[in-house]
Scaffold this active site. Structure first.
Site, short mmCIF file in Angstrom:
data_model
loop_
_atom_site.label_atom_id
_atom_site.label_comp_id
_atom_site.label_asym_id
_atom_site.label_seq_id
_atom_site.Cartn_x
_atom_site.Cartn_y
_atom_site.Cartn_z
N GLU A 177 40.26 28.50 35.50
CA GLU A 177 40.37 29.10 34.16
C GLU A 177 39.48 28.45 33.11
O GLU A 177 38.98 29.13 32.22
CB GLU A 177 41.83 29.06 33.69
CG GLU A 177 42.74 30.08 34.36
CD GLU A 177 43.35 29.60 35.66
OE1 GLU A 177 42.94 28.55 36.20
OE2 GLU A 177 44.28 30.28 36.15
N GLU B 281 48.52 30.58 41.27
CA GLU B 281 49.82 30.48 40.58
C GLU B 281 50.90 31.32 41.26
O GLU B 281 52.04 30.90 41.39
CB GLU B 281 49.67 30.89 39.11
CG GLU B 281 48.82 29.90 38.32
CD GLU B 281 48.51 30.40 36.92
OE1 GLU B 281 47.78 31.41 36.79
OE2 GLU B 281 49.00 29.80 35.96
N GLY C 90 45.49 33.07 38.64
CA GLY C 90 46.82 33.67 38.82
C GLY C 90 47.20 33.85 40.28
O GLY C 90 48.38 33.93 40.61
N ALA D 39 44.31 36.55 37.53
CA ALA D 39 44.74 37.62 36.62
C ALA D 39 43.52 38.49 36.36
O ALA D 39 42.38 38.03 36.50
CB ALA D 39 45.26 37.02 35.34
#
Ligand code: COA
Length: 259
Positions: free
Chosen positions: A134, A114, A111, A66
């Site tokens: 993360e 993910e 992300g 992200a």
């Protein structure tokens, strides 16, 4: 449809979505997430497209996470809104009745890992790297990573990757069941197309029901075995099943109409 952060191309009935932020290693900002949602909605609605490939621009990254710059200054409720948005969009990908394959061409971190895990299948290039780093930033995965990683590789290894923030290469990812295949970088998109064409050659209703049944396994309050009984019943009443069974008996290739 033209997008600001995505490149899209339809070839041989397959939609290729390329996340187009190479200078930021294709990290997922709010625009990418919104456009991905739009592109997936259009893909699902368009009966002429049989499958979708998601990849990142360039050779360095699929998606490096992200967009960290968007996290700064967030409070608890803004953080929850951001995570929920990612969940909603990634759930659409995972629940697509037609195959969606991640063509993982480099870093698939945070992300990015993910997003790849939300796709039905992952084909990785030799230079792919997977990880959930993360905790290095003081956060946890927020787009389903703590759940889908456990589902794909089991609790022990998932906890190891989530807690150590280690990155693994394509072959390790394949060994763990995170990557379905590893191919040379130049062959990546073709390998994804080959997989989609194979899936698309079978009965589309049956493929959609396979997705529904597998998803049922992971859905609270739903008994996947009962779902399978229901969906099996629905399949035997389709024209596709009549055609598939007749083709088998007549020793010819079935022609499925998706009915
Ligand atoms: N969010 C926002 N920007 C990112 C990003 C992310 N997740 N990942 C990379 N970028 C940006 C960098 O800030 C840099 O931008 P700049 O040129 O304007 O400074 C550019 O992409 C290139 O990245 P850079 O870090 O210089 O490349 P590198 O080869 O040195 O390192 C990585 C590559 C993938 C190891 C490194 O970029 C990285 O660790 N990214 C973050 C991974 C992460 O923690 N993801 C989870 C986020 S929740």
């Amino acid at each position: 449809m033209a997008y600001q952060t995505l490149l899209t191309e339809i070839t041989e009935g397959i939609l290729i979505i390329t996340i187009n932020r190479e200078e930021k290693l294709n990290s997922l900002n709010k625009y990418v997430v919104s456009e991905l949602e739009q592109a997936i909605d259009e893909f699902v609605a368009d009966a002429s497209i049989v499958g979708c490939i998601i990849t990142g621009k360039g050779n360095k990254a699929f998606v490096a996470g992200a967009d960290i710059s968007e996290f700064q200054g967030m409070d608890v409720s803004a953080g929850k809104v951001l995570a929920k948005r990612g969940h909603d969009v990634f759930n659409k990908i995972e629940n697509s009745p037609k195959p969606i394959i991640a063509a993982v061409n480099g870093f698939a971190l945070g992300g990015g890992c993910e997003l790849a895990m939300a796709c039905h299948l992952r084909i990785a290039s030799e230079n792919a790297k997977f990880g959930q780093p993360e905790v290095k930033l003081g956060i946890i995965p927020g787009y389903g990573g703590t759940q889908r990683l456990v589902q794909l590789i089991g609790k022990g290894k998932a906890l190891e990757l989530l807690m150590t923030a280690d990155t693994i290469d394509a072959h390790e990812a394949q060994k763990l069941g995170l990557a379905n295949q590893v191919v040379q970088t130049v062959e990546l998109i073709d390998a994804c197309k080959t997989m989609i064409k194979k899936i698309a050659s079978w009965a589309p209703i049956a493929i959609a029901k396979v997705v529904e049944c597998v998803q049922a396994h992971f859905t609270d309050g739903i008994d996947g075995f009962n779902t399978e009984i229901e969906k099996f019943g629905e399949c035997v009443a389709t024209e596709d099943f009549k055609e598939g069974a007749s083709a088998f008996i007549e020793k010819r290739k079935a022609k499925f109409a998706g009915k």
